[in-house]
Design a protein around this motif. Sequence first.
Motif, PDB file in Angstrom:
ATOM      1  N   SER A  11      -1.624  -4.748  22.607  1.00 22.99           N
ATOM      2  CA  SER A  11      -3.039  -4.925  22.436  1.00 22.99           C
ATOM      3  C   SER A  11      -3.383  -4.866  21.058  1.00 22.99           C
ATOM      4  N   GLY A  12      -4.376  -5.428  20.675  1.00 21.21           N
ATOM      5  CA  GLY A  12      -4.997  -4.963  19.384  1.00 21.21           C
ATOM      6  C   GLY A  12      -4.902  -6.344  18.399  1.00 21.21           C
ATOM      7  N   GLY A  13      -4.035  -7.329  18.555  1.00 22.19           N
ATOM      8  CA  GLY A  13      -4.068  -8.432  17.612  1.00 22.19           C
ATOM      9  C   GLY A  13      -5.278  -9.195  17.696  1.00 22.19           C
ATOM     10  N   GLY A  14      -5.301 -10.064  16.450  1.00 22.30           N
ATOM     11  CA  GLY A  14      -6.352 -10.801  16.135  1.00 22.30           C
ATOM     12  C   GLY A  14      -6.106 -11.499  14.757  1.00 22.30           C
ATOM     13  N   SER A  15      -7.253 -12.041  14.274  1.00 21.75           N
ATOM     14  CA  SER A  15      -7.350 -12.595  13.054  1.00 21.75           C
ATOM     15  C   SER A  15      -8.266 -11.860  12.085  1.00 21.75           C
ATOM     16  N   VAL A  16      -7.880 -11.593  10.853  1.00 22.01           N
ATOM     17  CA  VAL A  16      -8.309 -10.651   9.735  1.00 22.01           C
ATOM     18  C   VAL A  16      -8.227 -11.276   8.558  1.00 22.01           C
ATOM     19  N   GLN A  17      -9.022 -11.050   7.563  1.00 21.93           N
ATOM     20  CA  GLN A  17      -9.271 -11.483   6.118  1.00 21.93           C
ATOM     21  C   GLN A  17      -7.873 -10.605   5.332  1.00 21.93           C
ATOM     22  N   ASP A  18      -7.508 -11.297   4.375  1.00 27.12           N
ATOM     23  CA  ASP A  18      -6.688 -10.956   3.465  1.00 27.12           C
ATOM     24  C   ASP A  18      -7.223  -9.544   2.722  1.00 27.12           C
ATOM     25  N   GLY A  19      -6.515  -8.474   2.986  1.00 26.42           N
ATOM     26  CA  GLY A  19      -7.064  -7.076   2.455  1.00 26.42           C
ATOM     27  C   GLY A  19      -7.707  -6.083   3.579  1.00 26.42           C
TER      28      GLY A  19
END
Length: 126
Positions: free
Chosen positions: A7-15
């Motif tokens: 679990s824990g995946g998702g979308s994040v910004q660069d950095g």
Amino acid sequence: QVQLVESGGGSVQDGGSLTLSCVVSANTYSRSALAWFRQVPGKAREGVAAINKNHSQRYGDSVKGRFTISKDNAKNTLYLLMSSLKPEDTAMYYCAAEPKWFTYLPPLAASEYSYWGQGTQVTVSS
């Protein structure tokens, strides 16, 4: 029964930062090397980080200094702490277990691991 649940995946910004979790069957957890791999379409599965029962660790060159693998024995849970994420970190991430002793450091070759989680997608946008 051997089970690994990610679990824990998702979308994040660069950095940005993200933490992945993998709950491992108790009997497997107690006697296994554990690892994280990632894969993008059309490419081979890449070793990210691995940890032995004795906590010896190794990391892929591309993530050294940015990712940390850890375990919480009380929860039978493997973690991957990811920071300074880059678009090239975008992939499906898998946790894996191998119930055997590795003399030195745990391997980062997918063929060395017998049991796998279902995968969790990490997407890093620029």
